[in-house]
Write a protein that holds these residues in place. Structure first.
Motif, PDB file in Angstrom:
ATOM      1  N   UNK A 214       4.998  -5.425  22.554  1.00  0.00           N
ATOM      2  CA  UNK A 214       6.244  -4.952  21.952  1.00  0.00           C
ATOM      3  C   UNK A 214       6.840  -6.027  21.054  1.00  0.00           C
ATOM      4  N   UNK A 215       6.822  -7.268  21.522  1.00  0.00           N
ATOM      5  CA  UNK A 215       7.359  -8.362  20.723  1.00  0.00           C
ATOM      6  C   UNK A 215       6.575  -8.521  19.416  1.00  0.00           C
ATOM      7  N   UNK A 216       5.267  -8.420  19.509  1.00  0.00           N
ATOM      8  CA  UNK A 216       4.443  -8.551  18.307  1.00  0.00           C
ATOM      9  C   UNK A 216       4.707  -7.399  17.346  1.00  0.00           C
ATOM     10  N   UNK A 217       4.829  -6.181  17.880  1.00  0.00           N
ATOM     11  CA  UNK A 217       5.105  -5.019  17.036  1.00  0.00           C
ATOM     12  C   UNK A 217       6.458  -5.154  16.343  1.00  0.00           C
ATOM     13  N   UNK A 218       7.472  -5.612  17.075  1.00  0.00           N
ATOM     14  CA  UNK A 218       8.807  -5.728  16.487  1.00  0.00           C
ATOM     15  C   UNK A 218       8.852  -6.816  15.420  1.00  0.00           C
ATOM     16  N   UNK A 219       8.174  -7.949  15.657  1.00  0.00           N
ATOM     17  CA  UNK A 219       8.147  -8.981  14.609  1.00  0.00           C
ATOM     18  C   UNK A 219       7.405  -8.481  13.375  1.00  0.00           C
ATOM     19  N   UNK A 220       6.367  -7.668  13.585  1.00  0.00           N
ATOM     20  CA  UNK A 220       5.660  -7.075  12.442  1.00  0.00           C
ATOM     21  C   UNK A 220       6.583  -6.141  11.678  1.00  0.00           C
ATOM     22  N   UNK A 241      12.593   5.663   4.568  1.00  0.00           N
ATOM     23  CA  UNK A 241      11.372   4.864   4.701  1.00  0.00           C
ATOM     24  C   UNK A 241      11.442   3.918   5.888  1.00  0.00           C
ATOM     25  N   UNK A 242      12.604   3.325   6.119  1.00  0.00           N
ATOM     26  CA  UNK A 242      12.753   2.403   7.242  1.00  0.00           C
ATOM     27  C   UNK A 242      12.513   3.070   8.579  1.00  0.00           C
ATOM     28  N   UNK A 243      12.988   4.326   8.735  1.00  0.00           N
ATOM     29  CA  UNK A 243      12.767   5.052   9.982  1.00  0.00           C
ATOM     30  C   UNK A 243      11.292   5.356  10.195  1.00  0.00           C
ATOM     31  N   UNK A 244      10.607   5.711   9.109  1.00  0.00           N
ATOM     32  CA  UNK A 244       9.170   5.988   9.199  1.00  0.00           C
ATOM     33  C   UNK A 244       8.410   4.713   9.550  1.00  0.00           C
ATOM     34  N   UNK A 245       8.820   3.585   8.980  1.00  0.00           N
ATOM     35  CA  UNK A 245       8.166   2.311   9.282  1.00  0.00           C
ATOM     36  C   UNK A 245       8.320   1.950  10.756  1.00  0.00           C
ATOM     37  N   UNK A 246       9.502   2.195  11.305  1.00  0.00           N
ATOM     38  CA  UNK A 246       9.709   1.900  12.723  1.00  0.00           C
ATOM     39  C   UNK A 246       8.787   2.753  13.585  1.00  0.00           C
ATOM     40  N   UNK A 247       8.698   4.026  13.236  1.00  0.00           N
ATOM     41  CA  UNK A 247       7.862   4.960  13.986  1.00  0.00           C
ATOM     42  C   UNK A 247       6.399   4.526  13.982  1.00  0.00           C
ATOM     43  N   UNK A 248       5.877   4.237  12.790  1.00  0.00           N
ATOM     44  CA  UNK A 248       4.466   3.865  12.658  1.00  0.00           C
ATOM     45  C   UNK A 248       4.216   2.449  13.155  1.00  0.00           C
ATOM     46  N   UNK A 250       5.795   0.604  15.411  1.00  0.00           N
ATOM     47  CA  UNK A 250       5.810   0.457  16.864  1.00  0.00           C
ATOM     48  C   UNK A 250       4.536   1.026  17.470  1.00  0.00           C
ATOM     49  N   UNK A 251       4.092   2.173  16.946  1.00  0.00           N
ATOM     50  CA  UNK A 251       2.895   2.818  17.494  1.00  0.00           C
ATOM     51  C   UNK A 251       1.644   1.965  17.268  1.00  0.00           C
ATOM     52  N   UNK A 252       1.386   1.581  16.017  1.00  0.00           N
ATOM     53  CA  UNK A 252       0.136   0.843  15.751  1.00  0.00           C
ATOM     54  C   UNK A 252       0.216  -0.595  16.232  1.00  0.00           C
ATOM     55  N   UNK A 253       1.397  -1.205  16.122  1.00  0.00           N
ATOM     56  CA  UNK A 253       1.522  -2.589  16.558  1.00  0.00           C
ATOM     57  C   UNK A 253       1.228  -2.753  18.038  1.00  0.00           C
ATOM     58  N   UNK A 254       1.781  -1.864  18.846  1.00  0.00           N
ATOM     59  CA  UNK A 254       1.530  -1.916  20.286  1.00  0.00           C
ATOM     60  C   UNK A 254       0.077  -1.567  20.583  1.00  0.00           C
TER      61      UNK A 254
END
Length: 747
Positions: A214-220, A241-248, A250-254
């Motif tokens: 989660x930490x790695x995804x959030x820093x990304x 765009x920012x909302x879509x970036x958060x959605x994607x 968090x999913x791929x980063x984790x």
């Protein structure tokens, strides 16, 4: 042919050996990107940049004409019961009270009532009218000043209970609806993080191991958001765009971190030392992350080919967040594992609850994982591999059955009906639209001339109004606004229909093809209906290009990665099948209305026009995550000498825990968007969640192994004329595999 160096292994090895440098570089990168992004700010697209065709030309003229940004508002005054009309004294008093009350706030100007020399519109039955006015000051900040006006109108309503007195407009909707939607997104974001942490805690059984992804995804996400602010000055982006970036993100980063950490823990469980476990994880899961990330980026890049500003902005943002998540997973994650790898398995004690690792709790116990293999998935695999033909027919038939409703997919633009929930202002907009059809969704005609106030031009405008009304497809309200330089006239005219139906579209075509050529040649038409029509025309022409680009490049990437024509073709077909099934679910739920009561929405009978293409590129990219991860494990086992059937069974059962956890995280994150008030985001959340669930279960656990069993060694078929493709490692480079094993069957 020599084996190519494993890039992920090289990067991961360097990061693990120079862990403090890798961590410092990543921290510096995140800090610099965030600081720079905050310093320059994100450049949001202008109105015309999100439009297409004739609508874009019209909107660009308006944007460049120097119009004052004004927030227009209206107050609906309507008889609730009885026969009171605009001419009755009580009705007139109510309208007069509205005018006096809102003017007393000092926040309004240009107030028009039905009793003025230039009257506001009145319905044919004389029982409904509008009080029209503008908010003073900049329209962009009018929502901050509209509350006293709303209070004043509410006071008039209390004084006249026999009449309906309700306010709606740009400022009031932004305040009342915008605030509610902002709260929705905050709630969705607040739900996503604890749900993700909970699933990771169940997967790992240790708090530190759950926090790291989660930490790695959030820093990304933070760094990608900063980078977006910089790049947005070259290619402007939509506010969503920012909302879509958060959605994607968090999913791929984790998911990427999950793939990596699970493999490192697996190797440690086999007795490998920390350094060796990281090297193997980098060479295997790291490489799968690299291929997956590139495939997702390629899929997102397809949105650039739409030529639509919103899609291009989405592509820009999602590519940046996937790229940073991928780079972070390949660089900083090995460094973290090198630094705290042994502590990832530390037990977490909270009161009397002991959450331990090594298979005592979490998915590893639920899935029966022992020795790296899942007993539960092994039980599923046995009948699948024993009866592959039946499995393909049953699973394929189920997905085809789900996909069939997609043939009836119908799209439409966003209207006030897109807002779900108990919003009084939404009902007011609908009452206004019912009383004055097209008033909420007017056509906007734009003309440009040296001076639009000359008698010749004004006569043409009057002729336009007369002919438009005579068609029976246009109606009041009719309004003309001239820019300060008197070079542009913006004509707003109501049209039949609800703004998204055939009647509205026919009205726009009538204006464009008949009325305007005869009265205002060279004028352009915009508005929500015209914009939706132009969007659909643009998208319809670009769809083959977008689909072809995504499919072709994904095919090439898979072909190069796995040196198999069959694997590449089959991956494309399976992904298309899962996307089609997701479309079918969308139609069943949001067009047919199945599950309305469960999800708490009312179907509009259409899917928002931009959602299907957006879902295609997102789903096609994300579903490749599991496919590449599983195939990499299968190919790794095959390269070690296993028979194809054994390699398939081993690859799927050994990745069961990570795929299950990753899928649950994605489904949970996407499902939170189904709780939002906007139907568009509900569609996006349900579509993404359904597709990932289908993909990680039916496709990866049944169709993939069954088809690979049927094909046997033909899975690795590569024509001789493609023998020049590089031989890429799927395992650790230090464990050499005889070259002749790499393709088992060459054409």
């Amino acid at each position: 042919m020599g084996r190519r160096k494993n890039l992920a292994a090289s990067v991961g090895g360097w990061s693990a050996r120079h862990r403090w440098w890798a961590l410092l570089i990543w921290i510096a990168f995140v800090a610099a990107a965030t600081f720079a992004g905050n310093a320059v700010g994100t450049a949001e697209m202008k109105d015309y940049e999100s439009a297409n065709g004739d609508s874009r030309q019209a909107q660009q003229i308006i944007d460049e004409a120097g119009y004052k940004n004004v927030a227009g508002e209206v107050v609906l005054v309507q008889t609730r019961t009885g026969t009171a009309t605009v001419g009755d004294p009580a009705f007139r008093r109510a309208v007069t009270d509205v005018k006096s009350a809102i003017e007393a706030t000092g926040q309004v100007e240009h107030v028009r009532t039905p009793y003025d020399a230039r009257p506001s519109p009145v319905t044919a039955d004389r029982r409904t009218t509008l009080v029209q006015f503008d908010m003073k000051g900049d329209g962009a900040t009018a929502e901050d000043r509209v509350q006293p006006v709303l209070d004043a109108v509410a006071g008039v309503q209390r004084a006249h209970p026999d009449l309906r007195v309700e306010q709606a407009g740009a400022a009031s909707s932004q305040k009342l609806i915008g605030e509610a939607i902002d709260k929705d997104f905050v709630r969705a974001e607040q739900l996503s993080l604890p749900i993700t942490l909970g699933i990771l805690l169940a997967a790992f059984g240790a708090l530190l191991a759950a926090v790291v992804p989660v930490a790695l995804a959030m820093t990304a996400i933070f760094s990608a958001t900063g980078l977006l602010a910089l790049t947005s000055h070259l290619l402007h982006v939509d506010s969503a765009t920012g909302n879509v970036m958060l959605l994607i993100g968090l999913a791929v980063g984790v998911d990427y971190s999950l793939f990596y950490i699970m493999r490192e823990r697996e190797e440690r469980a086999k007795g490998r030392d920390k350094r060796r476990a990281i090297e193997i994880a980098a060479a295997t899961s790291g490489r799968a992350v690299l291929i997956s990330g590139i495939t997702v980026i390629v899929a997102m890049a397809g949105m650039f080919l739409t030529g639509n500003g919103i899609f291009m902005g989405f592509a820009e943002g999602t590519i940046l967040v996937v790229l940073t998540a991928m780079v972070g997973s390949l660089t900083v994650l090995p460094a973290l594992l090198s630094l705290i790898g042994g502590k990832l398995d530390a037990r977490l004690i909270q009161g009397t609850v002991r959450v331990a690792t090594r298979g005592r709790v979490g998915w590893r116990r639920i899935l029966g994982v022992r020795g790296g293999q899942s007993r539960m998935w092994s039980a599923v695999m046995r009948p699948v591999l024993r009866h592959p033909v039946v499995s393909v027919l049953l699973a394929g038939g189920l997905l085809v059955g789900l996909a069939i409703p997609a043939t009836g997919l119908s799209t439409g633009g966003q209207t006030i009906d897109d807002l779900q929930g108990d919003y009084a202002i939404a009902q007011t907009f609908k009452r206004i639209d019912h009383a004055f059809p097209g008033g909420n969704e007017p056509a906007v005609v734009v003309i440009k001339a040296a001076d639009v106030t000359t008698p010749a031009v004004t006569a043409k405008i009057e002729d336009f109004k007369r002919r438009a009304m005579a068609t029976g497809e246009a109606n009041e309200p009719f309004d003309v606004q001239v820019n300060p330089d008197k070079t542009v006239a913006r004509i707003s005219i109501g049209i039949k229909g609800n703004g998204t139906d055939a009647a509205s579209e026919h009205a726009v075509r009538t204006l464009r093809e008949q009325v305007i050529p005869a009265t205002l040649p060279g004028a352009h038409v915009t508005g929500n209906t015209a914009g939706s029509m132009d969007f659909n025309d643009q998208l319809g022409g670009r769809l083959p290009l977008v689909f072809g680009f995504v499919l072709l490049l994904a095919f090439v990437l898979l072909l190069v990665s796995f040196r198999s024509l069959v694997v590449a073709v089959k991956a494309i077909l399976l992904n298309l099948l899962s996307v089609a099934a997701a479309y079918g679910v969308l139609v069943l739920v949001f067009q047919k209305g199945y599950g309305e009561s469960l999800l708490g929405f009312h179907s509009t009978g259409t899917i928002t026009n931009w959602v299907p293409l957006f879902l295609f590129v997102i789903l096609f990219g994300l579903s490749m995550d599991y496919h590449v991860f599983i195939l990499s494990r299968i190919r790794e086992a095959y390269d070690r000498g296993m028979r194809t059937e054994d390699a398939v069974s081993y690859g799927i059962t050994s990745t069961a825990a990570v795929v299950t956890s990753a899928a649950l995280i994605m489904v949970a994150v996407f499902a939170t968007f189904a709780t939002l008030s906007l139907l568009t985001f509900m569609e996006m959340g349900v579509g993404l969640a359904a597709a990932i669930l289908i993909d990680a279960t039916i496709v990866r656990a049944v169709l993939l192994p069954a088809t690979m069993k049927l094909l046997g060694d033909w899975n690795w078929y590569l024509p001789r004329w493609l023998g020049w493709l590089p031989v890429l490692s799927h395992g650790d480079d230090n464990e050499e595999v005889p070259e002749e094993r790499v393709p088992a069957l060459v054409g």
